[in-house]
Design an enzyme around this catalytic site. Structure first.
Site, short mmCIF file in Angstrom:
data_model
loop_
_atom_site.label_atom_id
_atom_site.label_comp_id
_atom_site.label_asym_id
_atom_site.label_seq_id
_atom_site.Cartn_x
_atom_site.Cartn_y
_atom_site.Cartn_z
N ASP A 1 2.90 -3.54 -3.60
CA ASP A 1 1.88 -4.21 -4.42
C ASP A 1 0.98 -3.24 -5.18
O ASP A 1 0.51 -3.54 -6.27
CB ASP A 1 1.05 -5.18 -3.57
CG ASP A 1 0.49 -4.56 -2.30
OD1 ASP A 1 0.66 -3.36 -2.07
OD2 ASP A 1 -0.13 -5.31 -1.51
N HIS A 2 0.72 -2.05 -4.62
CA HIS A 2 -0.15 -1.06 -5.27
C HIS A 2 -0.08 0.23 -4.46
O HIS A 2 0.75 0.36 -3.55
CB HIS A 2 -1.59 -1.55 -5.39
CG HIS A 2 -2.13 -2.06 -4.09
ND1 HIS A 2 -2.46 -1.22 -3.04
CD2 HIS A 2 -2.35 -3.31 -3.64
CE1 HIS A 2 -2.86 -1.95 -2.01
NE2 HIS A 2 -2.79 -3.23 -2.35
N ASP B 1 0.79 -1.24 0.00
CA ASP B 1 0.00 0.00 0.00
C ASP B 1 0.82 1.28 0.00
O ASP B 1 0.51 2.21 0.76
CB ASP B 1 -0.93 0.01 1.21
CG ASP B 1 -1.87 -1.18 1.29
OD1 ASP B 1 -1.73 -2.09 0.46
OD2 ASP B 1 -2.74 -1.21 2.18
N CYS C 1 -4.56 -5.63 -3.37
CA CYS C 1 -3.52 -6.60 -3.02
C CYS C 1 -3.47 -7.86 -3.88
O CYS C 1 -2.52 -8.07 -4.64
CB CYS C 1 -3.68 -7.03 -1.57
SG CYS C 1 -3.77 -5.68 -0.38
#
Length: 560
Positions: free
Chosen positions: A234-235, A18, A61
């Site tokens: 992941d993002h 995140d 995720c």
């Protein structure tokens, strides 16, 4: 000397949750990155390659992580819906399984969340104690993954005491002042957002301390020059209009790769890369053939040079996220981002029970309610500006187009501007070509997809391995396309706990701990005692377990 002609390099992945490129080393590349205090990761970037335009395949995720571990687009292999159990096509392989088959010692510490149950044979160890130091000998190359939870969105909103404990290793000098938080224009200047942003940066610093500890262990072992080190997230950050949104803030990632003596040092790579490209990049550097089924492309050459333009376009998508059903697709070139919202009548900030409990989400809801009350009094809404109001609007544009160079926060939608019609047409065509080339399972109703995968709700079972035992040499085979074969000499322990029985880990797809080390089957093996064999197919039930005993003429199958 190429890896194929010498000992293959070790590979160490350090991943977090995140975050955008909010690391000090991205100052001048990503807006507001200078706010962060990240000395360890800055040092890693100084001795490696910092990728300035790296993108996740999905802004949440598990779909994103499925792309990283397979090298495939989630929409093409069916892993695009957040929280599902996909059944990928039979030619899809997991990176650690490929590396383990090639002789690597593969460990995962500890998080998985790849949208599918992991076969026990994929990792040598998948546990909170997994570490390269557990490998059988110093000559065995390793692939070790460490997943940090420090920056996960849940940590932003801890109670004060819990947050203090979570960031106990962050010195006062590295704390971030909410008053100076570089809020992007889509966030209202409210206490909830300033507090969350300062905490976000504090957590990044805490994560940097954790990552520094892993790197220090690598240095202590004298392995820096023998190890490819990769840092990735992941993002995007765990706040509204970032995580769960198909925008820059949801998809733009930090990505650093270091291998002293083999890769450029202190370099900034500007070409477009997917984090999905990590799998083929690692295989290329290790001198291992890249499977044809992988969609990603190497971002580095076999000799360690930066590939100038690995991708002409970077693609992504947003699909069901928990109970929130939606579908958007996006494509990014070197300058523009195009987003196609296929349900424009749905709000972008759909209700999600988990996220709607967070203060930043609640603040947006409160401000939207305040504006409704203003309208009720005949007043003009003023709690938010138009950019902020769009985050909680009850609909969204069918198409969005942003000039990322001129407008990095994506505040001005150019889709209706005739001056940009050529760019709009070009990116529309690129998105359509991508879907034609790879397919898009998100277009199917999920019930139909589930029925295809699990007829009448039942998982298919992987076929029991075929066995030939001749002159003490065991040969295994499988009738199930895409099956992974494995063997062990350790008997089953019936009382062993199964991690999948615990609800959170069942959702994440962690492999069961049956107390046995399963070896991947790659070629016939000499046996002089009992051997147990199994077969796994991603998304299927594990095969029955087969006991082969050279001292007996009988073979026995036991329920797995």
């Amino acid at each position: 000397m190429s890896p194929s002609a010498s000992r293959r390099p070790n590979i160490l992945w350090i991943s977090t949750h995140d975050i955008n490129p909010d690391l000090g080393c991205y100052a001048g590349v990503w807006p507001g990155a200078e706010y962060a205090s990240t000395p360890n990761l800055d040092a890693l970037a100084a001795r490696g390659v910092r990728f300035d335009n790296a993108f996740a395949a999905a802004p949440i995720c598990a779909p994103s992580r499925s792309a990283i571990i397979t090298g495939c687009y989630p929409t093409a292999i069916g892993t695009m819906h957040m929280r599902s159990k996909a059944v990928p096509p039979p030619d899809v392989r997991l990176l650690p399984e490929i590396l383990r088959t090639a002789g690597y010692y593969c460990t995962n510490n500890w998080f998985t969340d790849f949208q599918m149950d992991l076969p026990e044979v994929v990792f040598d160890e998948c546990s909170p104690t997994a570490h390269w130091r557990n490998r059988p000998d110093a000559e065995t190359p390793f692939f070790a993954i460490f997943h940090g939870m420090a920056t996960h969105e849940s940590q932003l909103y801890l109670a004060d005491d819990a947050f203090a404990a979570a960031t106990a290793h962050v010195p006062d000098s590295a704390r971030h002042d909410p008053a100076t938080a570089p809020l992007p224009p889509y966030y209202p200047d409210e206490p909830e957002f300033r507090t969350a942003w300062a905490r976000y940066a504090d957590l990044i610093t805490a994560m940097d301390v954790w990552a520094g500890g892993i790197l220090a262990e690598l240095a202590e072992d004298g392995l820096l020059e023998e190890t490819i080190v990769v840092f990735w997230s992941d993002h995007g950050k765990g706040m509204p209009r970032a995580k769960r949104w198909p925008n820059e803030s949801g998809l733009r990632e930090p990505l650093i790769i270091s291998w002293p003596g083999h890769l450029p040092e202190g370099a900034g790579a500007t070409g477009l890369v997917h984090t999905m490209d990590l799998a083929p990049t690692m295989l290329r550097l290790a001198g291992i053939d890249i499977p044809d089924a992988m969609h990603g492309v190497p971002a580095l050459t076999a000799e360690g040079a930066i590939v100038d333009e690995p991708n002409t376009y970077a693609y992504g998508g947003r699909d069901r996220q928990g109970e929130a059903e939606d579908r958007s697709r996006t494509v990014r070139d070197a300058r523009f981002r195009y987003i196609r919202n296929e349900y424009p009548d749905k709000p972008a900030m759909l209700h999600t029970d988990y996220a709607d409990r967070f203060p930043t989400w609640s603040a947006y809801r409160r401000l939207a309610s305040d504006e409704a009350q203003q309208r009720a009094r005949g007043e003009r809404p003023s709690a938010m500006d138009p950019v902020q109001r769009a985050v909680v609007a009850q609909s969204k544009p069918a198409e969005e187009l942003y000039d990322i160079i001129a407008d990095p926060h994506e505040t001005t939608n150019l889709a209706a501007d005739r001056a940009y019609s050529a760019e709009l047409d070009r990116l529309r065509a690129a998105l359509a070509s991508w879907r034609d080339a790879y397919g898009d399972l998100g277009l199917l109703p999920e019930d139909q997809l589930e029925q295809r995968w699990r007829p009448d709700g039942r998982r298919r079972r992987t076929a029991t391995p075929g066995v030939t035992l001749q002159d003490g040499v065991l040969t295994l085979s499988s009738d199930t396309a895409g099956a992974i074969l494995g063997w062990t000499t350790v008997p089953a322990r019936s009382a062993e706990a199964d991690h999948r029985s615990e609800p959170p880990l069942a959702a994440f797809g962690s492999a069961p701990a049956d107390g046995r080390l399963w070896h991947p089957y790659t070629a016939p093996i000499a046996v002089d005692g009992p051997v147990w064999a199994r077969a796994w197919r991603l998304g299927y039930e594990t095969s029955e377990e087969l006991l082969v005993d050279p001292a007996s003429t009988e073979e026995r199958t036991d329920a797995a």
